[in-house]
Write a protein that holds these residues in place. Sequence first.
Motif, PDB file in Angstrom:
ATOM      1  N   GLU A 543     -16.516  -2.773  13.854  1.00 41.42           N
ATOM      2  CA  GLU A 543     -16.950  -1.704  14.763  1.00 41.42           C
ATOM      3  C   GLU A 543     -16.012  -1.627  15.977  1.00 41.42           C
ATOM      4  O   GLU A 543     -15.649  -0.537  16.426  1.00 41.42           O
ATOM      5  CB  GLU A 543     -18.384  -1.973  15.213  1.00 41.42           C
ATOM      6  N   GLY A 544     -15.621  -2.796  16.501  1.00 45.69           N
ATOM      7  CA  GLY A 544     -14.696  -2.831  17.634  1.00 45.69           C
ATOM      8  C   GLY A 544     -13.345  -2.247  17.282  1.00 45.69           C
ATOM      9  O   GLY A 544     -12.728  -1.542  18.098  1.00 45.69           O
ATOM     10  N   ILE A 545     -12.877  -2.514  16.059  1.00 49.83           N
ATOM     11  CA  ILE A 545     -11.611  -1.950  15.598  1.00 49.83           C
ATOM     12  C   ILE A 545     -11.706  -0.432  15.538  1.00 49.83           C
ATOM     13  O   ILE A 545     -10.770   0.289  15.907  1.00 49.83           O
ATOM     14  CB  ILE A 545     -11.229  -2.542  14.228  1.00 49.83           C
ATOM     15  N   GLY A 546     -12.854   0.069  15.083  1.00 54.60           N
ATOM     16  CA  GLY A 546     -13.070   1.517  15.034  1.00 54.60           C
ATOM     17  C   GLY A 546     -12.965   2.151  16.411  1.00 54.60           C
ATOM     18  O   GLY A 546     -12.326   3.202  16.584  1.00 54.60           O
ATOM     19  N   HIS A 547     -13.569   1.513  17.427  1.00 51.27           N
ATOM     20  CA  HIS A 547     -13.489   2.033  18.796  1.00 51.27           C
ATOM     21  C   HIS A 547     -12.048   1.983  19.303  1.00 51.27           C
ATOM     22  O   HIS A 547     -11.592   2.902  20.012  1.00 51.27           O
ATOM     23  CB  HIS A 547     -14.388   1.209  19.716  1.00 51.27           C
ATOM     24  N   LEU A 548     -11.332   0.925  18.967  1.00 47.98           N
ATOM     25  CA  LEU A 548      -9.948   0.795  19.400  1.00 47.98           C
ATOM     26  C   LEU A 548      -9.084   1.892  18.784  1.00 47.98           C
ATOM     27  O   LEU A 548      -8.231   2.486  19.462  1.00 47.98           O
ATOM     28  CB  LEU A 548      -9.419  -0.589  18.998  1.00 47.98           C
ATOM     29  N   LEU A 549      -9.299   2.198  17.509  1.00 52.01           N
ATOM     30  CA  LEU A 549      -8.560   3.266  16.839  1.00 52.01           C
ATOM     31  C   LEU A 549      -8.853   4.618  17.474  1.00 52.01           C
ATOM     32  O   LEU A 549      -7.959   5.478  17.580  1.00 52.01           O
ATOM     33  CB  LEU A 549      -8.905   3.286  15.352  1.00 52.01           C
ATOM     34  N   ASP A 550     -10.110   4.827  17.904  1.00 57.21           N
ATOM     35  CA  ASP A 550     -10.458   6.084  18.595  1.00 57.21           C
ATOM     36  C   ASP A 550      -9.671   6.209  19.894  1.00 57.21           C
ATOM     37  O   ASP A 550      -9.174   7.305  20.217  1.00 57.21           O
ATOM     38  CB  ASP A 550     -11.959   6.115  18.900  1.00 57.21           C
ATOM     39  N   PHE A 552      -6.776   4.885  20.576  1.00 55.77           N
ATOM     40  CA  PHE A 552      -5.368   5.128  20.248  1.00 55.77           C
ATOM     41  C   PHE A 552      -5.157   6.576  19.800  1.00 55.77           C
ATOM     42  O   PHE A 552      -4.131   7.192  20.110  1.00 55.77           O
ATOM     43  CB  PHE A 552      -4.910   4.159  19.154  1.00 55.77           C
ATOM     44  N   LYS A 553      -6.132   7.111  19.092  1.00 49.96           N
ATOM     45  CA  LYS A 553      -6.015   8.489  18.614  1.00 49.96           C
ATOM     46  C   LYS A 553      -5.938   9.470  19.788  1.00 49.96           C
ATOM     47  O   LYS A 553      -5.170  10.444  19.760  1.00 49.96           O
ATOM     48  CB  LYS A 553      -7.208   8.812  17.720  1.00 49.96           C
ATOM     49  N   LYS A 554      -6.727   9.176  20.852  1.00 53.42           N
ATOM     50  CA  LYS A 554      -6.727  10.036  22.033  1.00 53.42           C
ATOM     51  C   LYS A 554      -5.351  10.047  22.710  1.00 53.42           C
ATOM     52  O   LYS A 554      -4.973  11.036  23.349  1.00 53.42           O
ATOM     53  CB  LYS A 554      -7.790   9.566  23.019  1.00 53.42           C
ATOM     54  N   MET A 555      -4.630   8.951  22.578  1.00 48.43           N
ATOM     55  CA  MET A 555      -3.303   8.845  23.195  1.00 48.43           C
ATOM     56  C   MET A 555      -2.185   9.253  22.221  1.00 48.43           C
ATOM     57  O   MET A 555      -1.009   9.114  22.510  1.00 48.43           O
ATOM     58  CB  MET A 555      -3.054   7.413  23.673  1.00 48.43           C
ATOM     59  N   ASN A 556      -2.580   9.723  21.031  1.00 44.18           N
ATOM     60  CA  ASN A 556      -1.626  10.221  20.025  1.00 44.18           C
ATOM     61  C   ASN A 556      -0.704   9.126  19.486  1.00 44.18           C
ATOM     62  O   ASN A 556       0.453   9.376  19.153  1.00 44.18           O
ATOM     63  CB  ASN A 556      -0.782  11.355  20.602  1.00 44.18           C
ATOM     64  N   VAL A 557      -1.203   7.909  19.442  1.00 47.99           N
ATOM     65  CA  VAL A 557      -0.478   6.809  18.819  1.00 47.99           C
ATOM     66  C   VAL A 557      -1.395   6.146  17.789  1.00 47.99           C
ATOM     67  O   VAL A 557      -2.591   6.445  17.720  1.00 47.99           O
ATOM     68  CB  VAL A 557      -0.010   5.762  19.860  1.00 47.99           C
ATOM     69  N   VAL A 558      -0.837   5.225  17.011  1.00 50.75           N
ATOM     70  CA  VAL A 558      -1.610   4.671  15.895  1.00 50.75           C
ATOM     71  C   VAL A 558      -1.506   3.138  15.873  1.00 50.75           C
ATOM     72  O   VAL A 558      -0.654   2.552  16.544  1.00 50.75           O
ATOM     73  CB  VAL A 558      -1.121   5.215  14.535  1.00 50.75           C
ATOM     74  N   ILE A 559      -2.415   2.531  15.106  1.00 53.81           N
ATOM     75  CA  ILE A 559      -2.331   1.114  14.782  1.00 53.81           C
ATOM     76  C   ILE A 559      -2.189   1.002  13.273  1.00 53.81           C
ATOM     77  O   ILE A 559      -2.961   1.609  12.512  1.00 53.81           O
ATOM     78  CB  ILE A 559      -3.595   0.351  15.229  1.00 53.81           C
ATOM     79  N   VAL A 560      -1.210   0.225  12.840  1.00 53.04           N
ATOM     80  CA  VAL A 560      -1.027  -0.033  11.412  1.00 53.04           C
ATOM     81  C   VAL A 560      -1.349  -1.502  11.148  1.00 53.04           C
ATOM     82  O   VAL A 560      -0.761  -2.394  11.774  1.00 53.04           O
ATOM     83  CB  VAL A 560       0.414   0.273  10.965  1.00 53.04           C
ATOM     84  N   LEU A 601      -0.832  12.468  11.547  1.00 56.43           N
ATOM     85  CA  LEU A 601      -2.089  11.965  11.002  1.00 56.43           C
ATOM     86  C   LEU A 601      -3.014  11.506  12.118  1.00 56.43           C
ATOM     87  O   LEU A 601      -4.229  11.593  12.006  1.00 56.43           O
ATOM     88  CB  LEU A 601      -1.821  10.807  10.042  1.00 56.43           C
ATOM     89  N   ALA A 602      -2.464  11.000  13.224  1.00 55.66           N
ATOM     90  CA  ALA A 602      -3.263  10.505  14.326  1.00 55.66           C
ATOM     91  C   ALA A 602      -4.076  11.607  14.975  1.00 55.66           C
ATOM     92  O   ALA A 602      -5.134  11.355  15.547  1.00 55.66           O
ATOM     93  CB  ALA A 602      -2.373   9.841  15.374  1.00 55.66           C
ATOM     94  N   SER A 603      -3.596  12.853  14.895  1.00 54.42           N
ATOM     95  CA  SER A 603      -4.335  13.966  15.491  1.00 54.42           C
ATOM     96  C   SER A 603      -5.289  14.606  14.509  1.00 54.42           C
ATOM     97  O   SER A 603      -6.005  15.551  14.844  1.00 54.42           O
ATOM     98  CB  SER A 603      -3.347  15.015  16.025  1.00 54.42           C
ATOM     99  N   ASP A 604      -5.289  14.126  13.272  1.00 55.81           N
ATOM    100  CA  ASP A 604      -6.174  14.664  12.232  1.00 55.81           C
ATOM    101  C   ASP A 604      -7.499  13.935  12.252  1.00 55.81           C
ATOM    102  O   ASP A 604      -7.578  12.780  12.640  1.00 55.81           O
ATOM    103  CB  ASP A 604      -5.481  14.512  10.877  1.00 55.81           C
ATOM    104  N   ASP A 605      -8.570  14.582  11.815  1.00 48.17           N
ATOM    105  CA  ASP A 605      -9.905  13.977  11.790  1.00 48.17           C
ATOM    106  C   ASP A 605     -10.266  13.430  10.419  1.00 48.17           C
ATOM    107  O   ASP A 605     -11.407  13.076  10.165  1.00 48.17           O
ATOM    108  CB  ASP A 605     -10.970  15.004  12.210  1.00 48.17           C
ATOM    109  N   SER A 606      -9.299  13.398   9.505  1.00 41.33           N
ATOM    110  CA  SER A 606      -9.605  12.919   8.160  1.00 41.33           C
ATOM    111  C   SER A 606      -9.925  11.436   8.186  1.00 41.33           C
ATOM    112  O   SER A 606      -9.529  10.706   9.084  1.00 41.33           O
ATOM    113  CB  SER A 606      -8.414  13.186   7.229  1.00 41.33           C
ATOM    114  N   THR A 607     -10.618  10.946   7.174  1.00 43.83           N
ATOM    115  CA  THR A 607     -10.990   9.534   7.091  1.00 43.83           C
ATOM    116  C   THR A 607      -9.825   8.726   6.565  1.00 43.83           C
ATOM    117  O   THR A 607      -8.799   9.261   6.158  1.00 43.83           O
ATOM    118  CB  THR A 607     -12.184   9.359   6.139  1.00 43.83           C
TER     119      THR A 607
END
Length: 620
Positions: A543-550, A552-560, A601-607
């Motif tokens: 769940e914490g990882i999910g919040h962290l990804l959110d 990052f998405k707002k800042m237009n960057v990603v975590i791989v 992809l970071a700006s997309d809402d896909s799963t």
Amino acid sequence: MENGSWRIEFRRHCNQVFSLETLRNLFPVAKWLPKYRVNYLQGDIIAGLTVGLTVIPQGLALAHVARLPPQYGLYTSFLGCFVYVFLGTSKDITLGPTAIMSLLISQFGQSPIPGDATYAIILSLIGGIVQLVMGILQIGFLINYISHPVINSFTTAAAITIAEGQFKNLLGLHDIPRDFLNELYWTLRKIPETNLWDLMIGLACLFLLICLKLARNLSFGADEHETSFGRLKRIAGYAVWLVITGRNALVVLIAAVTVGICQSKGFQPFTTAGDITPGLPRFHPPAFELTYHNHTYTAKEISSQIGAGFAIIPILGLVEAMAIGKVFAKRNGYTIDPNQEFIAVGVSNILGSFLSAFPVTGSFSRTAVNSASGVRTPAGGICTGLLVILSLLFLTPYFTLIPNAALAAVIIMAVSDMVDFSLLKKLWQVKRIDLIPWILTFIFSFVLGVEWGILIGIGVSLLMILYPWGRPVITDNTDAYLQLGELQPFQDIIVISLNQGLVFPGVEILKESVASKALSCDSPKSVIFDCSHIANIDYTSVEGIGHLLDDFKKMNVVIVFCCLQPHVFEVLVKADIVNFIHAFNVKDGIRLVSSGILSSLASDDSTHHHLLDDVQLLED
């Protein structure tokens, strides 16, 4: 079809449970008894009788430590010997009263009626049930969470507490409080009231025990070529060995004879054990009610007063038994079954409670005597048990002559080997932080009592185990990949790794650390997360990882996420986290971020399922 499959499975399970192999595992006697040889008999008989001569005086003395009448020490000394013959897996271990168990009984098992054993007997029953259940469910691994520094510190503190508690008997003092600090204070304060006769016979017993203990290093081996003198030397050596091994019984016997001679002359200056109830204890279930001074103590009241003793006593009993079993199994070249040992100790305590016994466990001193005496199988316990029974039937009138000072000397010598400060030097050299639980256990064992000392020690040890999970080490590996040329300085990418599994206490630290490294700067950076050291993960962390990804998405960057172990990857996929991206290794992760496809992809809402499809196309 399903009905038939269920029946087949049930029949297979029954055949497994009720098989001959299961019976042999449950009753190890079925394994060694068919292989028993006549030449084993001599070793077992000699060892059994030698241990019997040791346990009788120790049992009487340990009853004093438990603050119970002397006969309860003997009640506790014989049944475990018989039970272990059938259920034990070590040829050397002898079950019975021990100094640590007796000390814990004095802390947790004290009835409001002086000399009453009701609480101690209840502890034996409930503690035995706990041990039996742990053996059946095979959850004995729990005792591994009690660290060696805590056990060593507790054992040392307990030995000092026991020895200090015997000085009042050595000095012939009375009306001394029970807790350590008060006991020490009042013992010192009442020294002028010392009974010199008790002190003299006590010191004489101590001196004799020390001399006999030191004499065990003497060698009386036979000559290489057997001669009359050589045979005589060997017989003399065996006689000396027998005296040294049975030194407790010998010293107590000499002290009792001395008291008896004085009494026959009309002179009785010694404090003795007092009247001992003769005969065997009556077989009956433990009482769960107690009436004293017109007040009835119910089972609920008794249980609340015993409290943590229901957990501490059975667990420490198993720790003591397993430690002894492992030492002698390694020394004599065989293996033991830990879960079966739990069952053996548990059944001994359960059955013992019906014969007025307090909790038993393996005794190190008597096990050492058993091994040194040449025991071949657990059958030696039969001789030990029979000797204790005979002493209850025929010798109890003579036990009243035993002076308390002699029993105090026996206990002081028995616990002297338990005092061990050598570990402190090793901890200082190897890992100084492990001194913390040792020191805290030691100090609080004296200040609050040994029962609180070990609880605090265990608690501190567990906190030290859990702390790294709550404060995981997050390493920035970006410079290493820059030096390897796999990452360029102009790329807004950082590479991080975690040094262990990710569970909920550490997820907030991870989020804060990653965010501070990647997002708290003028130009937000994408993160390559090397997960090769993450062997487990829980839901809160997901769940914490999910919040962290959110974030990052707002800042237009990603975590791989790279180098995911299969079961960790499975958990993350099942969680259906939006924007979850993974690569097989760090190099592939850097390539994915550098390609630019992940920015869109970071700006997309896909799963994550759609993300994985796109990433897989790129990788192909």
